[in-house]
Design an enzyme around this catalytic site. Structure first.
Site, PDB file in Angstrom:
ATOM      1  N   LYS A  65       2.492  -4.811   8.929  1.00  0.00           N
ATOM      2  CA  LYS A  65       1.313  -4.103   8.227  1.00  0.00           C
ATOM      3  C   LYS A  65       0.824  -4.414   7.610  1.00  0.00           C
ATOM      4  CE  LYS A  65       2.494  -0.520   4.772  1.00  0.00           C
ATOM      5  NZ  LYS A  65       2.932   0.045   3.674  1.00  0.00           N
TER       6      LYS A  65
HETATM    7  O1  G3P Z   1       3.641   2.756   1.366  1.00  0.00           O
HETATM    8  C1  G3P Z   1       2.127   3.430   1.173  1.00  0.00           C
HETATM    9  C2  G3P Z   1       2.199   4.472   0.287  1.00  0.00           C
HETATM   10  O2  G3P Z   1       3.169   5.303   0.494  1.00  0.00           O
HETATM   11  C3  G3P Z   1       2.159   3.936  -1.149  1.00  0.00           C
HETATM   12  O3  G3P Z   1       2.839   4.871  -1.934  1.00  0.00           O
HETATM   13  O4  G3P Z   1       2.774   6.336  -4.578  1.00  0.00           O
HETATM   14  O5  G3P Z   1       2.138   3.651  -4.611  1.00  0.00           O
HETATM   15  O6  G3P Z   1       0.849   5.420  -4.583  1.00  0.00           O
HETATM   16  P1  G3P Z   1       2.129   5.160  -3.809  1.00  0.00           P
END
Ligand code: G3P
Length: 229
Positions: A83
């Site tokens: 990533k």
């Molecule tokens: O892993 C990336 C993403 O899914 C993070 O989500 O909830 O931290 O905005 P969030």
């Protein structure tokens, strides 16, 4: 649509993998910090539990170090997807790793223009963050619609739209209606997908009515006519 779980919690990953519905895992530095474990050991263990792609994010932001980290992470298992952030250096690393046959997930995508760049850089996945766009008053799902439409216009694009930062089942269902390839969801959202009060109510009724029959299925022999078919 493929389902990935967005967590670095191995117990959760094992539990969700046992449902047979899990196609992959995404992690990020914040989730790894929460897990409190050695990153590479953790990724190696996750890769044993799940056969599909497991995203492991580089930590550096400069090209040389990111590339070295990406190559290092890719050696953990064949199902590691490296990533990288959607920056000029990140996309340069993406192109390099993609040319070597390594899966790459380009993360922190917040615009259609960025998604076009990720596809041109040979990303396996691009991760637009729906919830974080909603958080700042922008239309997260609108971005998914734009990217899917653009990618669909160019059959040579193989990059998959991996909807990230999903906060609720509506994000998932709307993304599926648009034809997004993958959704990565926190464990709690995956569990919410099962829930409907009418399912619970209907099941209680069926269980109660079945009890009234006084029968058990397993105590009854297969009727001879059915067994012969
Ligand atoms: O892993 C990336 C993403 O899914 C993070 O989500 O909830 O931290 O905005 P969030």
């Amino acid at each position: 649509m493929k389902f990935f779980v967005d967590t670095a919690d191995l117990a959760e990953i094992r539990d969700l993998a046992s449902t047979g519905l899990l196609d992959g895992v995404t992690t990020n530095p914040s989730l790894v910090a929460k897990a409190g474990r050695s990153f590479l050991d953790l990724v190696a263990e996750i890769c044993e539990v799940v056969t599909g792609p497991v995203s492991a994010e580089v930590a550096a932001t400069d090209y040389e170090t990111m590339l070295a980290e990406g190559k290092h992470l890719a050696k953990i298992a064949p199902n590691v997807a490296v990533k990288v952030p959607l920056t000029p250096a990140g996309l340069k690393v993406c192109r390099h790793l993609a040319n070597e046959g390594t899966m790459v997930n380009v993360t922190l995508c917040f615009s259609a223009a960025q998604a076009i760049l990720a596809a041109k850089a040979g990303a396996t996945f691009v991760s637009p963050f729906v919830g974080r766009l909603d958080d700042v008053g922008q239309n997260g799902l609108g971005l998914i619609a734009e990217i899917v439409q653009i990618y669909d216009s160019y059959p040579q694009i193989t990059t998959e739209v991996l909807v990230a930062s999903i906060r609720n089942p509506i994000h998932l269902v709307e993304s599926a209606k648009m034809g997004a390839h993958v959704a990565t969801m926190p464990p709690a959202v995956i569990r919410q997908l099962y829930a409907h009060p009418l399912t619970d109510k209907g099941l209680s009724q069926f269980v109660a009515d079945w009890a009234k029959t006084g029968q058990t299925i397993l105590d009854q022999p297969i009727p001879r006519r059915a067994a012969a078919e």
